[in-house]
Design a protein around this motif. Structure first.
Motif, PDB file in Angstrom:
ATOM      1  N   LEU A  70       0.849  -1.181   0.000  1.00 17.70           N
ATOM      2  CA  LEU A  70       0.000   0.000   0.000  1.00 17.70           C
ATOM      3  C   LEU A  70       0.893   1.242   0.000  1.00 17.70           C
ATOM      4  CD1 LEU A  70      -3.054   0.891   0.493  1.00 17.70           C
ATOM      5  CD2 LEU A  70      -2.406   0.994   2.918  1.00 17.70           C
ATOM      6  N   GLY A  71       0.564   2.223  -0.849  1.00 16.87           N
ATOM      7  CA  GLY A  71       1.429   3.411  -0.944  1.00 16.87           C
ATOM      8  C   GLY A  71       1.746   4.011   0.414  1.00 16.87           C
ATOM      9  N   PRO A 129       1.238   6.150  -5.011  1.00 23.78           N
ATOM     10  CA  PRO A 129       1.030   6.966  -3.805  1.00 23.78           C
ATOM     11  C   PRO A 129      -0.429   7.413  -3.686  1.00 23.78           C
ATOM     12  CG  PRO A 129       2.005   8.315  -5.523  1.00 23.78           C
ATOM     13  CD  PRO A 129       1.867   6.927  -6.105  1.00 23.78           C
ATOM     14  N   LEU A 130      -1.310   6.445  -3.480  1.00 23.86           N
ATOM     15  CA  LEU A 130      -2.739   6.767  -3.474  1.00 23.86           C
ATOM     16  C   LEU A 130      -3.216   7.072  -2.059  1.00 23.86           C
ATOM     17  CD1 LEU A 130      -4.123   4.109  -5.995  1.00 23.86           C
ATOM     18  CD2 LEU A 130      -3.297   6.441  -6.432  1.00 23.86           C
ATOM     19  N   ASP A 131      -4.006   8.131  -1.965  1.00 23.25           N
ATOM     20  CA  ASP A 131      -4.597   8.551  -0.687  1.00 23.25           C
ATOM     21  C   ASP A 131      -6.112   8.390  -0.820  1.00 23.25           C
ATOM     22  OD1 ASP A 131      -5.667   9.866   1.454  1.00 23.25           O
ATOM     23  OD2 ASP A 131      -4.805  11.834   0.969  1.00 23.25           O
ATOM     24  N   PHE A 132      -6.655   7.405  -0.122  1.00 28.33           N
ATOM     25  CA  PHE A 132      -8.091   7.109  -0.200  1.00 28.33           C
ATOM     26  C   PHE A 132      -8.883   7.795   0.924  1.00 28.33           C
ATOM     27  CE2 PHE A 132      -6.128   3.550  -2.470  1.00 28.33           C
ATOM     28  CZ  PHE A 132      -6.950   3.403  -3.564  1.00 28.33           C
ATOM     29  N   SER A 133      -8.214   8.677   1.683  1.00 29.64           N
ATOM     30  CA  SER A 133      -8.889   9.230   2.876  1.00 29.64           C
ATOM     31  C   SER A 133     -10.106  10.084   2.506  1.00 29.64           C
ATOM     32  CB  SER A 133      -7.899  10.044   3.715  1.00 29.64           C
ATOM     33  OG  SER A 133      -7.396  11.117   2.951  1.00 29.64           O
ATOM     34  N   MET A 172      -3.543   7.122 -12.350  1.00 32.06           N
ATOM     35  CA  MET A 172      -4.851   7.760 -12.156  1.00 32.06           C
ATOM     36  C   MET A 172      -5.640   7.819 -13.463  1.00 32.06           C
ATOM     37  SD  MET A 172      -5.433   8.232  -9.063  1.00 32.06           S
ATOM     38  CE  MET A 172      -6.968   9.047  -9.427  1.00 32.06           C
ATOM     39  N   VAL A 173      -4.943   7.918 -14.596  1.00 34.79           N
ATOM     40  CA  VAL A 173      -5.631   7.871 -15.893  1.00 34.79           C
ATOM     41  C   VAL A 173      -6.300   6.507 -16.042  1.00 34.79           C
ATOM     42  CG1 VAL A 173      -5.324   8.001 -18.398  1.00 34.79           C
ATOM     43  CG2 VAL A 173      -3.982   9.490 -16.892  1.00 34.79           C
ATOM     44  N   PRO A 206      -9.223   8.230  -5.553  1.00 41.28           N
ATOM     45  CA  PRO A 206      -8.141   8.613  -4.643  1.00 41.28           C
ATOM     46  C   PRO A 206      -7.361   9.807  -5.181  1.00 41.28           C
ATOM     47  CG  PRO A 206      -7.547   6.652  -5.884  1.00 41.28           C
ATOM     48  CD  PRO A 206      -8.962   6.949  -6.239  1.00 41.28           C
ATOM     49  N   LYS A 207      -6.597  10.433  -4.319  1.00 38.97           N
ATOM     50  CA  LYS A 207      -5.670  11.497  -4.737  1.00 38.97           C
ATOM     51  C   LYS A 207      -4.242  10.968  -4.583  1.00 38.97           C
ATOM     52  CE  LYS A 207      -8.538  15.491  -3.716  1.00 38.97           C
ATOM     53  NZ  LYS A 207      -9.764  14.680  -3.847  1.00 38.97           N
ATOM     54  N   LEU A 208      -3.305  11.624  -5.275  1.00 40.48           N
ATOM     55  CA  LEU A 208      -1.888  11.265  -5.091  1.00 40.48           C
ATOM     56  C   LEU A 208      -1.357  12.043  -3.888  1.00 40.48           C
ATOM     57  CD1 LEU A 208      -0.664  11.476  -8.812  1.00 40.48           C
ATOM     58  CD2 LEU A 208      -1.269   9.419  -7.534  1.00 40.48           C
ATOM     59  N   PHE A 209      -0.648  11.376  -2.978  1.00 35.87           N
ATOM     60  CA  PHE A 209      -0.132  12.102  -1.818  1.00 35.87           C
ATOM     61  C   PHE A 209       1.256  12.691  -2.054  1.00 35.87           C
ATOM     62  CE2 PHE A 209       0.808   7.601  -0.537  1.00 35.87           C
ATOM     63  CZ  PHE A 209       2.184   7.670  -0.426  1.00 35.87           C
TER      64      PHE A 209
END
Ligand SMILES: NC(=O)c1ccc[n+]([C@@H]2O[C@H](COP(=O)([O-])OP(=O)(O)OC[C@H]3O[C@@H](n4cnc5c(N)ncnc54)[C@H](OP(=O)(O)O)[C@@H]3O)[C@@H](O)[C@H]2O)c1
Length: 223
Positions: free
Chosen positions: A78-79, A105-109, A202-203, A114-117
């Motif tokens: 996990l990233g 580097p995925l942020d699922f919060s 992300m694409v 997700p966003k990249l952290f």
């Protein structure tokens, strides 16, 4: 094998850090090529059932045992857990070794998507290289879903694996592995190329979420 012939590879010991879908998919790929695999996890017992169906060249262990055992190491954590996983694995166990970094580097919060952290001026691939200064890190396998990492079959022919890293010999080995797994290879240069490969994930994710079909992969067209 994609109908193409590539030079035979010597049997390797592969240490895979990560017990999730990616770790297991790549483990099966390496086993299929005749290599042996140790999958590292914080809880080696949880793989018992999966291991019982996976053959006798694969085992599980701690992150440190997997890293120590590998001539080649795959990072499939996990990233957000990657730094801790490397700490548990012991950076000294990576010295001089090729490390395939498949993480994102995925942020699922904040939920989906997700966003990249990390991004633009740094990347998780570069952080991994800094955390493992003695290793030869190659970013690869992060731009496609685990179901297509090994022997991807598409009507348009083999897709392309985009990779990057600072060490030419390590990239040669990883390129060879990708080819044996049925991929074309596009080398983007140094590990800082991860700044562009991680957003590329992300694409892949956004198109999957929009189309509802997670059955796509990237290919570069050339004249
Ligand atoms: N899923 C895909 O199709 C896909 C495709 C391309 C790239 N990726 C990337 O590949 C990586 C692995 O993805 P995945 O879907 O297989 O599984 P994942 O759920 O993202 O990661 C599972 C692994 O991360 C470890 N982990 C989680 N939190 C940790 C922490 N705090 N400290 C140490 N280790 C921790 C887990 O350890 P334990 O075994 O101890 O639980 C497990 O081995 C991710 O970075 C992901 O973004 C995924």
């Amino acid at each position: 094998m994609n109908g193409l012939e590539f030079p035979a590879m010597e049997a390797m010991k592969v240490g895979i850090l990560g017990s999730g879908d990616v770790g297991r998919a790549l483990a099966k790929g390496f086993l299929g090529l005749g290599h042996s695999v140790k999958i590292g996890t914080r809880d080696p017992q949880k793989l018992r059932e999966w291991l019982s169906t996976a053959g006798d060249r694969v085992s599980s262990g701690t992150f440190a045992e997997a890293a120590k055992s590998g001539d080649l190491i795959v990072l499939a954590t996990l990233g957000t857990g990657t730094e801790q996983a490397l700490h548990l694995a012991g950076p000294e166990n990576f010295a001089g070794k090729t490390v395939i970094d498949a993480t994102n580097p995925l942020d699922f919060s904040g939920g989906m998507p997700p966003k990249l952290f990390v991004g633009h001026t740094d990347s998780l691939g570069e952080r991994v290289q800094r955390w493992l200064p003695g290793a030869r890190v190659v970013k690869a396998f992060n731009t496609v879903g685990n179901a297509f990492m090994v022997n991807p079959k598409f009507p348009g022919g083999p897709p392309d694996m985009f990779l990057c890293g600072n060490d030419e010999a390590a990239k040669k080995l990883v390129s060879q592995i990708c080819q044996h797994f049925g991929w074309g290879v596009i080398d983007l240069g140094g590990i800082e190329g991860s700044r562009h490969l991680e957003p590329m994930c992300m694409v892949w994710v956004l198109y999957g979420a929009r189309s509802g079909a997670w059955t796509h992969a990237f290919k570069m067209l050339h004249l």
